[in-house]
Scaffold this active site. Structure first.
Site, PDB file in Angstrom:
ATOM      1  N   TYR A 190      91.145 -27.617  65.892  1.00  0.00           N
ATOM      2  CA  TYR A 190      90.266 -26.463  66.057  1.00  0.00           C
ATOM      3  C   TYR A 190      89.102 -26.507  65.077  1.00  0.00           C
ATOM      4  O   TYR A 190      87.927 -26.436  65.460  1.00  0.00           O
ATOM      5  CB  TYR A 190      91.054 -25.162  65.872  1.00  0.00           C
ATOM      6  CG  TYR A 190      90.179 -23.970  65.579  1.00  0.00           C
ATOM      7  CD1 TYR A 190      89.193 -23.561  66.474  1.00  0.00           C
ATOM      8  CD2 TYR A 190      90.315 -23.250  64.384  1.00  0.00           C
ATOM      9  CE1 TYR A 190      88.377 -22.478  66.198  1.00  0.00           C
ATOM     10  CE2 TYR A 190      89.519 -22.152  64.107  1.00  0.00           C
ATOM     11  CZ  TYR A 190      88.547 -21.778  65.014  1.00  0.00           C
ATOM     12  OH  TYR A 190      87.730 -20.703  64.735  1.00  0.00           O
ATOM     13  N   LYS A 246      84.955 -27.003  65.587  1.00  0.00           N
ATOM     14  CA  LYS A 246      83.954 -26.053  65.116  1.00  0.00           C
ATOM     15  C   LYS A 246      82.968 -26.716  64.156  1.00  0.00           C
ATOM     16  O   LYS A 246      81.775 -26.404  64.153  1.00  0.00           O
ATOM     17  CB  LYS A 246      84.643 -24.868  64.436  1.00  0.00           C
ATOM     18  CG  LYS A 246      85.460 -23.997  65.376  1.00  0.00           C
ATOM     19  CD  LYS A 246      84.624 -23.354  66.462  1.00  0.00           C
ATOM     20  CE  LYS A 246      83.729 -22.271  65.921  1.00  0.00           C
ATOM     21  NZ  LYS A 246      82.988 -21.557  67.003  1.00  0.00           N
ATOM     22  N   THR A 280      83.558 -20.716  61.510  1.00  0.00           N
ATOM     23  CA  THR A 280      84.750 -20.247  60.813  1.00  0.00           C
ATOM     24  C   THR A 280      84.846 -20.829  59.406  1.00  0.00           C
ATOM     25  O   THR A 280      84.341 -21.938  59.154  1.00  0.00           O
ATOM     26  CB  THR A 280      86.016 -20.650  61.600  1.00  0.00           C
ATOM     27  OG1 THR A 280      87.185 -20.405  60.828  1.00  0.00           O
ATOM     28  CG2 THR A 280      86.000 -22.132  61.930  1.00  0.00           C
ATOM     29  N   ASP A 281      85.526 -20.111  58.517  1.00  0.00           N
ATOM     30  CA  ASP A 281      85.761 -20.633  57.171  1.00  0.00           C
ATOM     31  C   ASP A 281      86.654 -21.867  57.189  1.00  0.00           C
ATOM     32  O   ASP A 281      86.702 -22.635  56.220  1.00  0.00           O
ATOM     33  CB  ASP A 281      86.357 -19.558  56.265  1.00  0.00           C
ATOM     34  CG  ASP A 281      87.675 -18.985  56.775  1.00  0.00           C
ATOM     35  OD1 ASP A 281      88.169 -19.423  57.832  1.00  0.00           O
ATOM     36  OD2 ASP A 281      88.217 -18.070  56.120  1.00  0.00           O
ATOM     37  N   GLU A 282      87.371 -22.097  58.291  1.00  0.00           N
ATOM     38  CA  GLU A 282      88.293 -23.231  58.354  1.00  0.00           C
ATOM     39  C   GLU A 282      87.582 -24.583  58.323  1.00  0.00           C
ATOM     40  O   GLU A 282      88.231 -25.609  58.079  1.00  0.00           O
ATOM     41  CB  GLU A 282      89.180 -23.119  59.597  1.00  0.00           C
ATOM     42  CG  GLU A 282      90.109 -21.926  59.548  1.00  0.00           C
ATOM     43  CD  GLU A 282      91.216 -22.004  60.586  1.00  0.00           C
ATOM     44  OE1 GLU A 282      91.714 -23.108  60.850  1.00  0.00           O
ATOM     45  OE2 GLU A 282      91.580 -20.950  61.135  1.00  0.00           O
TER      46      GLU A 282
END
Length: 363
Positions: free
Chosen positions: A161, A165, A137-139
């Site tokens: 989260y 990741k 994810t970009d997060e």
């Protein structure tokens, strides 16, 4: 039908984890329908946000098989890899909702970190994998950059989260660095479209407005996100599958950016037929306690993937129309959990569901 009786008629034999979820489910359907010479095993634990009803169209296809399994179950994974003679792994399975990660960090660590580690090691020991595509994810970049970040930017995750990741990515990359195990990592923007469990902002706001309720907005609603329609995301993953280079990382992003308030405004206009009058729209918006460490933005540079002839094609406005129409007829696909997701901080697996942000645990 098991692929072990099919000889060598399939040019790819794919294990896709998390294929009963939102993005994974769309990828599974596209693979099965568009590539009849690919054999696809959908390996999914069937957690609260999974929905086999969304896969009914392909359920009886000869090049498709569903297996109910946990990516932390090494024995089950080994059995499936050998029995189905898998050569490609597309790893979509993950706990993905930020709000849930604050109250269930251990569960996110188990699924996203331990699960990825188990899947990687089992696949390496199996020995027949030519590609392991790890979906991230970009997060993982954090949410405070003012410029679009390339794949070389440092990781700076800001919630449980994204931290889980990022840890999973580090493990996946280590398998390439140490063993030259054929890993590719992708980092994607927010995705919206049909089949998404309504805990995420677009389907949640659609569900609330369809039921005559207000959009619940964390904080002041000025956080912005880049949104990508789900079929554009599917095409990105298929591009990486067919053209990606092992050992590489690819950002998957759009240039379309909008605030949470903007999402609420346009959905109010579309669903309730109101004109573009922000004062009128505010009557359909409810501002609640912000989530901890709510990232402001995730600008990413996806030029590396665009060099492989991928680009997003669905306009935001048209994608929303398609999505709204789907939820008008299918919102209850997840049963009572669909309704329980429509609060500011849903806890669909807990004993109770909070009606507002005031009773959230201290963090």
């Amino acid at each position: 039908m098991s692929a072990e009786f099919e000889g060598s008629i399939y040019s790819k034999r794919i294990l896709l984890t998390g294929g009963a979820g939102f993005i994974g489910g769309h990828v599974v359907s596209n693979l099965v329908e568009r590539y009849p010479d690919y054999y696809v095993v959908n390996y999914d634990k069937l957690e609260y946000c999974s929905c086999l009803k969304n896969l009914e169209k392909i359920a009886t296809k000869p090049n498709y098989k569903f297996v109910n399994g946990d990516i932390c179950d090494e024995d089950k994974l080994r059995e499936v890899l050998h029995q189905e003679r898998i050569d490609t792994v597309l790893h979509f399975a993950a706990q993905s909702h930020v709000d849930n990660s604050f109250r269930s960090a251990d569960n996110f660590t188990r699924s996203n970190v331990q699960g990825t580690s188990t899947l990687l090691e089992t696949a390496k020991q199996y020995g027949g994998i030519t590609l392991f595509l790890h979906v991230s994810t970009d997060e993982v970049y954090g949410g405070n950059s003012k410029v679009a970040l390339t794949e070389e930017a440092p990781l700076n995750p800001m919630n449980p989260y994204s931290k889980s990741k990022a840890e999973a990515e580090i493990i996946a990359k280590s398998y390439w660095d140490k063993y030259r195990f054929p890993v590719i990592i992708t980092r994607g923007n927010n995705v919206y479209g049909p089949h998404q469990f309504p805990e995420k902002v677009v389907p949640k706001f659609i569900g609330l407005l369809l039921k005559g309720k207000k959009c619940c907005i964390h904080g002041d609603g000025t956080c912005t996100r880049n949104f990508m329609y789900v079929q554009d995301a599917v095409e990105a993953y298929l591009t990486v599958l067919h053209k990606g280079e092992v050992g590489e990382i690819y950002n998957i992003g759009t240039e379309f950016r909008i605030s949470v308030n903007g999402v609420a405004n346009i959905l109010t206009q579309k669903i309730l037929g109101h004109k573009k009058d922000e004062d009128e729209h505010e009557g359909h918006m409810e501002f609640v306690q912000d989530r901890p460490h709510n990232d402001k933005d995730y600008p990413i540079d996806s030029s590396k993937l665009r060099s492989l002839d991928w680009c997003p094609k669905m306009p935001w406005d048209k994608g929303l129309d398609i999505t709204i129409e789907w939820y008008r007829h299918n919102f209850s696909n997840w049963g009572e959990l669909s309704e329980r997701a429509l609060v500011p901080f849903p806890d669909v697996l807990g004993e109770t569901t909070k009606e507002n942000g005031e009773d959230q645990p201290e963090l």
